[in-house]
Write a protein that holds these residues in place. Structure first.
Motif, PDB file in Angstrom:
ATOM      1  N   PHE A  21       0.914  -1.768  -0.220  1.00 35.63           N
ATOM      2  CA  PHE A  21      -0.171   0.046   0.296  1.00 35.63           C
ATOM      3  C   PHE A  21       0.823   0.782  -0.234  1.00 35.63           C
ATOM      4  O   PHE A  21       0.610   2.119  -0.834  1.00 35.63           O
ATOM      5  CB  PHE A  21      -0.950   0.121   1.456  1.00 35.63           C
ATOM      6  N   ALA A 217     -15.978   6.419   0.405  1.00 39.02           N
ATOM      7  CA  ALA A 217     -14.527   5.986   0.433  1.00 39.02           C
ATOM      8  C   ALA A 217     -14.591   5.036  -1.275  1.00 39.02           C
ATOM      9  O   ALA A 217     -14.466   5.999  -2.115  1.00 39.02           O
ATOM     10  CB  ALA A 217     -13.841   6.048   0.437  1.00 39.02           C
ATOM     11  N   GLY A 221     -14.309   7.105  -5.085  1.00 41.63           N
ATOM     12  CA  GLY A 221     -12.674   6.842  -6.126  1.00 41.63           C
ATOM     13  C   GLY A 221     -13.271   5.477  -6.568  1.00 41.63           C
ATOM     14  O   GLY A 221     -12.309   4.884  -7.562  1.00 41.63           O
ATOM     15  N   ALA A 260      -5.487  10.283  -9.596  1.00 48.44           N
ATOM     16  CA  ALA A 260      -5.839   8.690  -8.985  1.00 48.44           C
ATOM     17  C   ALA A 260      -5.063  10.404  -7.408  1.00 48.44           C
ATOM     18  O   ALA A 260      -6.538   9.262  -6.464  1.00 48.44           O
ATOM     19  CB  ALA A 260      -5.393   8.149  -9.535  1.00 48.44           C
ATOM     20  N   THR A 263      -7.721  12.196  -6.254  1.00 44.80           N
ATOM     21  CA  THR A 263      -9.190  11.258  -5.212  1.00 44.80           C
ATOM     22  C   THR A 263      -8.551  10.371  -4.622  1.00 44.80           C
ATOM     23  O   THR A 263     -10.128  10.309  -3.148  1.00 44.80           O
ATOM     24  CB  THR A 263      -9.638  10.089  -6.381  1.00 44.80           C
ATOM     25  N   ALA A 264      -7.506  10.090  -4.167  1.00 43.27           N
ATOM     26  CA  ALA A 264      -7.198   9.110  -2.347  1.00 43.27           C
ATOM     27  C   ALA A 264      -7.058  10.233  -1.924  1.00 43.27           C
ATOM     28  O   ALA A 264      -8.063  10.406  -0.275  1.00 43.27           O
ATOM     29  CB  ALA A 264      -6.233   8.537  -2.387  1.00 43.27           C
ATOM     30  N   ALA A 267     -10.388  11.518  -0.262  1.00 40.04           N
ATOM     31  CA  ALA A 267     -11.559  10.114  -0.177  1.00 40.04           C
ATOM     32  C   ALA A 267     -11.023  10.873   1.577  1.00 40.04           C
ATOM     33  O   ALA A 267     -11.719  10.719   2.380  1.00 40.04           O
ATOM     34  CB  ALA A 267     -11.687   9.410  -0.751  1.00 40.04           C
ATOM     35  N   ALA A 268     -10.066  10.087   1.390  1.00 36.16           N
ATOM     36  CA  ALA A 268      -9.142  10.178   2.709  1.00 36.16           C
ATOM     37  C   ALA A 268      -9.317  11.369   3.732  1.00 36.16           C
ATOM     38  O   ALA A 268     -10.083  11.629   4.723  1.00 36.16           O
ATOM     39  CB  ALA A 268      -8.265   9.579   2.752  1.00 36.16           C
TER      40      ALA A 268
ATOM     41  N   VAL B 104      -9.848   4.821   1.062  1.00 38.94           N
ATOM     42  CA  VAL B 104      -8.312   6.031   0.678  1.00 38.94           C
ATOM     43  C   VAL B 104      -8.838   4.595  -0.649  1.00 38.94           C
ATOM     44  O   VAL B 104      -8.535   3.839  -1.246  1.00 38.94           O
ATOM     45  CB  VAL B 104      -7.116   5.298   0.432  1.00 38.94           C
ATOM     46  N   PRO B 105      -9.688   5.612  -1.850  1.00 33.37           N
ATOM     47  CA  PRO B 105      -9.167   5.299  -2.772  1.00 33.37           C
ATOM     48  C   PRO B 105      -8.438   4.297  -4.019  1.00 33.37           C
ATOM     49  O   PRO B 105      -7.685   4.578  -3.928  1.00 33.37           O
ATOM     50  CB  PRO B 105      -9.901   6.284  -3.916  1.00 33.37           C
ATOM     51  N   GLY B 106      -9.046   3.206  -4.765  1.00 33.03           N
ATOM     52  CA  GLY B 106      -8.073   1.701  -4.386  1.00 33.03           C
ATOM     53  C   GLY B 106      -7.404   2.397  -5.898  1.00 33.03           C
ATOM     54  O   GLY B 106      -6.205   2.021  -6.305  1.00 33.03           O
ATOM     55  N   LEU B 107      -7.818   3.153  -6.793  1.00 29.56           N
ATOM     56  CA  LEU B 107      -7.116   3.642  -8.134  1.00 29.56           C
ATOM     57  C   LEU B 107      -5.877   4.266  -8.383  1.00 29.56           C
ATOM     58  O   LEU B 107      -4.726   3.351  -8.525  1.00 29.56           O
ATOM     59  CB  LEU B 107      -7.852   4.354  -8.538  1.00 29.56           C
TER      60      LEU B 107
END
Lengths: 279, 258, 399
Positions: A21, A217, A221, A260, A263-264, A267-268, B104-107
């Motif tokens: 991750f 979330a 995403g 991208a 986006t993460a 959302a976080a 956390v969106p996976g993209l």
């Protein structure tokens, strides 16, 4: 008595999650800063971020994704809670009803999206039903629910998938709560609504906010559903990112990664804010 | 909600699955026909042929989901025990870290992984795809098991130990049986999370690991709703089986987790 | 025993890029024997999948080569994979042995130095190809230079449903007039969809008064002049389009679905054989007919390409040679198989194959390739294409 050190117990999960991750995010961050040695881009640059942040498409995509996630989450929470309250009480066939509600838990998102497409498009099964009843004569007279700017089809597909998820979590909370507190409130003179408002919903709140955060979330995403059911403009944020990732011009790859990551981060950040507000 | 409304809601939730059935057996089905004008098994004939690749994809998808679920349980058990039964400094941060892949969106992770996986020569392999599936599966497995552990009475295992059982024996004879319905539920959940992954498989598998969602997307995006219907129906079955097998344990497991 | 070991030691463990080019064709075939080849191509058409897996796979059997057809949703996925391998320093053991490709992805691979080149003379069946013909030597304006082997020819065609329309509009001008007079009955997929972008180029040619000014290198001045008028035209058309132009189909598949269900009256496709295959598969009514335009339609060639780092180059060469064989090109041209046009020069073929080509049945829904070829428009170079796509997105699509 000797116990295994806590860190040792945590190690297996950490050893998988942190490199995969964290490593992926680091790799992505490097690329979003214009670092892509395979095509000779060895340096570092803020240009991809500048490009992304000054492009009006980005902001329209952000607004659309926020709308999709907020609408899908709100509808799923309301419908899921109502359904859980209905299922918590005994009635004939309650077991079967529970099972049916759970079916969509096993249905992959992509399949739910395919079903919504075949059901709700202007020439889909629902439109054909409307035509059979003589309500419409041509597909164009059926409301545009799929490939529409308001993303109704995308939201519908998320709701169909997430309502069972919310219902199941709410049901298990209700089961552990038991009928006692509500009965106690009722015997002391509370109306059914008051019992719901002051006893049941507060008990459900932690479960619902966790389910809501996960739903938000995900709907914010994920790529598949807006790609399948969305309009040509505006594009959802993940679709815009993927369009740049598969663009034929290689120089757009860092911009795709910046989108991208954005986006993460959004959302976080939003989920973090909600968590802080709840504390 | 009244029972009638509950039934209505259940029906509405299942409605999108309805069109898949006629489509899988249709050959030419246009507006405004409510049912296909011609029925055919051509979609199945193609999907089940070697070129169609439905059965290998079914096998690969099942294998990956089973592996991801099993590996996740094994990795998550010790961490879940720590998170469920102990308090330690940094526990909140640890919880957040475990949850991160869900929140956390996976993209971004998926796109970043492509580079990592290729460097590790895992792109396009079954192992690589399974590894990537661990990212969304592990959080669910860990948190579900942690909730289970927190509901257990640690004294029982201690009692067994004081009666002379080895730690392993105490765990196997006392803790594991108490956990087993929850373990089944966690495994089923992990299986289903892996089962429905699209984007991570696409990127980590690089087309060489053909799972059902990839096959489905190919025919959805080329407008072959008949073949997509056939693939879709097959794609539904294992999930329904898991639900049927796990519905009782799943309910109990989730109930016990509170 | 010892002599075998010695022979093995003397043989290159696996022939590298340079070595392969020094071999004779027989040696290449021996090198490939018993191996496998990973062929990456778009996987959304059952007839194409069958042709590749079953027919081409069968042709490879005598060579004991296993064909792995890798279906992708977008060719760019294969390009990205090769790119990632290059970044990881994997220069010899790449997973992609062959890609079905054209135009913009070819340019991408050339820009990043990802193509294996200079081998086309080695293929025995290369003799059937006219490598000097502009349609083969240039892929969207970029010289193929022995880095690509042609697979099929394609020419853009429009389609209508003869049950609902007597006579379709047969020029871009007539199509635009039809759209204005029949609100909601016409639309086109939003670029970067491949087919939607090709439709926009037809309009661009129309405004420019033909392709002549647009051929060759990108010219900003000419572009600005033509683009301004084109975007104005397309923006003025929007209120007459499907859903009043508020949104466009995002893929050619969406347009075909609208067309099949009578939501719009016209459609198009870069490979009109798909209308025949679609009728056979029940995707279109049997009354669908495809046709060309009086002023001509765009034509191009698609190719196969071996990445520079392919692990099984020899097997990929054997497959490319088979793809170019008269028999495989004939099989591919059969309407019930694929209906894709041959890239071979007809007079060079054996006479029996020539006769078979002449005797190919035509599908009533597919316009005859000969009729289309009477008025073919050349494709632009990739720079032009990218500029037109970007201009449309910015000025028309996201307005």
């Amino acid at each position: 008595m000797r116990r295994a050190p806590t860190l040792l117990l945590l190690a297996p999960v950490l050893l998988v999650l942190v490199p995969l991750f964290g490593g992926a995010l680091l790799f992505g961050a490097a690329r979003s800063l214009g670092h892509m040695p395979e095509i000779g881009m060895d340096g570092w640059s803020l240009a991809p971020w500048r490009e992304v942040l000054t492009d009006p498409q980005t902001w329209r995509a952000l607004a659309l994704s926020l709308w999709i996630a907020a609408a899908a989450t709100a509808l799923s929470l309301v419908a899921g809670t109502a359904l859980a309250l209905g299922l918590a009480r005994p009635f004939r066939g309650a077991g079967l009803a529970r099972l049916l509600v759970q079916v969509n838990l096993t249905v992959p998102h992509l399949l739910a999206g395919a079903g919504v497409l075949l059901l709700l498009s202007q020439s889909g099964l629902a439109a054909r039903g409307a035509a059979a009843f003589g309500w419409i004569d041509a597909p164009a007279e059926f409301p545009a629910l799929v490939w529409d700017r308001a993303a109704a089809g995308t939201i519908a597909a998320y709701v169909v998938k997430e309502v069972p998820f919310v219902t199941l979590l709410a049901l298990s909370t209700l089961a552990s709560l038991g009928p006692g507190p509500v009965e106690a409130a009722r015997t002391t003179g509370a109306s059914r609504w008051q019992a719901l408002r002051f006893v049941t919903l507060p008990a459900l709140a932690p479960t619902l906010s966790a389910a809501g955060a996960i739903t938000f979330a995900f709907a914010f995403g994920a790529y598949e559903l807006p790609a399948l059911l969305g309009a040509s403009h505006p594009l959802a944020l993940p679709v815009l990112a993927w369009q740049k990732e598969t663009a034929t011009s290689l120089t757009e790859r860092p911009e795709a990664m910046a989108l991208a990551l954005m986006t993460a981060a959004v959302a976080a950040g939003l989920v973090g804010l909600v968590a802080r507000a709840r504390r | 909600m009244r029972p009638a409304l509950v039934w209505l809601a259940a029906a509405l939730l299942l409605l999108p699955l309805l069109p898949l059935i006629p489509w899988a057996f249709a050959r030419g089905w246009f507006f405004p026909d409510l049912l296909p004008s011609r029925w055919s098994l051509a979609a199945w004939d193609y999907a089940l042929s070697p070129a169609g690749g439905l059965l290998p994809a079914l096998g690969v998808t099942t294998l990956i989901a089973a592996l991801a679920a099993t590996v996740s349980l094994a990795l998550a058990l010790p961490a879940a025990r720590a998170l469920g039964q102990r308090s330690f400094p940094g526990k909140g941060a640890m919880m957040l870290l475990v949850l991160a892949p869900v929140l956390v969106p996976g993209l971004a992770v998926t796109m970043g992984l492509q580079g990592l996986m290729t460097r590790a020569e895992l792109t396009g392999t079954l192992a690589g795809v399974t590894l990537v599936h661990l990212i969304p599966v592990l959080p669910y497995a860990t948190l579900l098991l942690a909730a289970l552990f927190s509901g257990l009475d640690p004294d029982e295992e201690a009692q067994a130990r004081s009666l002379g059982a080895s730690p392993a024996a105490a765990f196997a004879r006392v803790t594991l049986p108490a956990l087993s319905p929850g373990l089944a539920a966690a495994w089923a959940l992990g299986f289903l999370v892996s089962w429905s992954q699209y984007a991570p498989t696409l990127v980590a598998g690089a087309g060489q690991v053909q799972t059902l969602p990839l096959l489905l997307f190919a025919f959805l995006s080329s407008g072959r709703h008949d073949i997509a219907g056939a693939i879709g129906l097959v794609y539904l079955v294992p999930g329904l089986l898991v639900l049927a097998l796990a519905s009782r344990t799943l309910g109990r497991g989730l109930g016990a987790s509170r | 025993m010892r002599s075998i070991a010695l022979a093995l030691a003397l043989l290159p463990a696996s022939a590298g890029a340079q070595d392969l080019l020094d071999l004779s064709w027989e040696e290449v075939v021996e090198e490939a024997r018993g191996g496998e080849v990973n062929f990456f191509l778009w996987g959304g058409a059952d007839n194409i999948n069958r042709y590749v897996s079953e027919y081409l796979g069968g042709l490879l059997k005598p060579y004991e080569i296993t064909l792995n057809r890798v279906g992708v949703a977008d060719t760019t996925e294969a390009v990205n994979l090769v790119l990632g391998e290059k970044a990881a320093g994997n220069d010899n053991e790449g997973a992609v042995d062959l890609i079905w490709i054209n135009g913009e992805n070819f340019r991408t691979m050339m820009e990043a130095d990802l193509a294996y080149c200079g081998y086309t003379d080695l293929l025995p069946n290369a003799e059937y190809v006219d490598w000097q013909s502009p349609a083969i030597a240039y892929d969207f304006g970029l010289a193929t230079e022995g880095c690509e082997v042609p697979w099929s020819g394609a020419q853009f065609a429009f389609a209508y449903d003869s049950a609902r329309m007597d006579e379709p509009p047969r020029s871009i001008e007539a199509i635009l007039d039809f759209a204005r007079e029949n609100p909601g009955q016409f639309t086109y997929p939003a670029p970067p969809d491949f087919n939607g972008a090709a439709f926009v180029r037809h309009v661009f040619y129309e405004v420019a008064g033909g392709p002549d000014r647009l051929l060759g290198d990108f010219d900003q001045q000419v572009f600005d002049e033509v683009a301004g008028e084109t975007w104005e035209l397309l923006n003025e058309l929007e209120p007459s389009l499907w859903r009043e132009g508020a949104t466009y189909p995002t893929s050619i598949t969406q347009l075909q679905q609208l067309f099949a269900n009578g939501e719009v009256a016209l459609s198009f496709e870069y490979n009109p054989s798909q209308f025949g295959a679609g009728v056979e598969a029940g995707q279109f009514p049997e009354t669908v007919r495809s046709y060309g335009l009086d002023g001509g339609t765009l034509a191009n060639t698609n190719y196969t390409l071996i990445p520079y780092n392919a692990a099984n180059k020899a097997a990929a060469l054997v497959l490319q040679n088979l793809i170019l064989s008269p028999e495989a090109q004939l099989e591919k041209a059969r309407p019930e198989v694929w209906g894709a046009a041959s890239v071979l020069v007809e007079d060079r073929l054996p006479s029996d194959v020539q006769e078979s080509f002449a005797a190919l049945p035509s599908h009533p829904s597919v316009v005859s390739p000969a009729e289309l070829a009477g008025a073919a428009l050349p494709e632009l170079s990739a720079d032009w294409i990218a500029a037109i796509e970007a201009g449309w997105i910015e000025t028309v699509g996201t307005r």
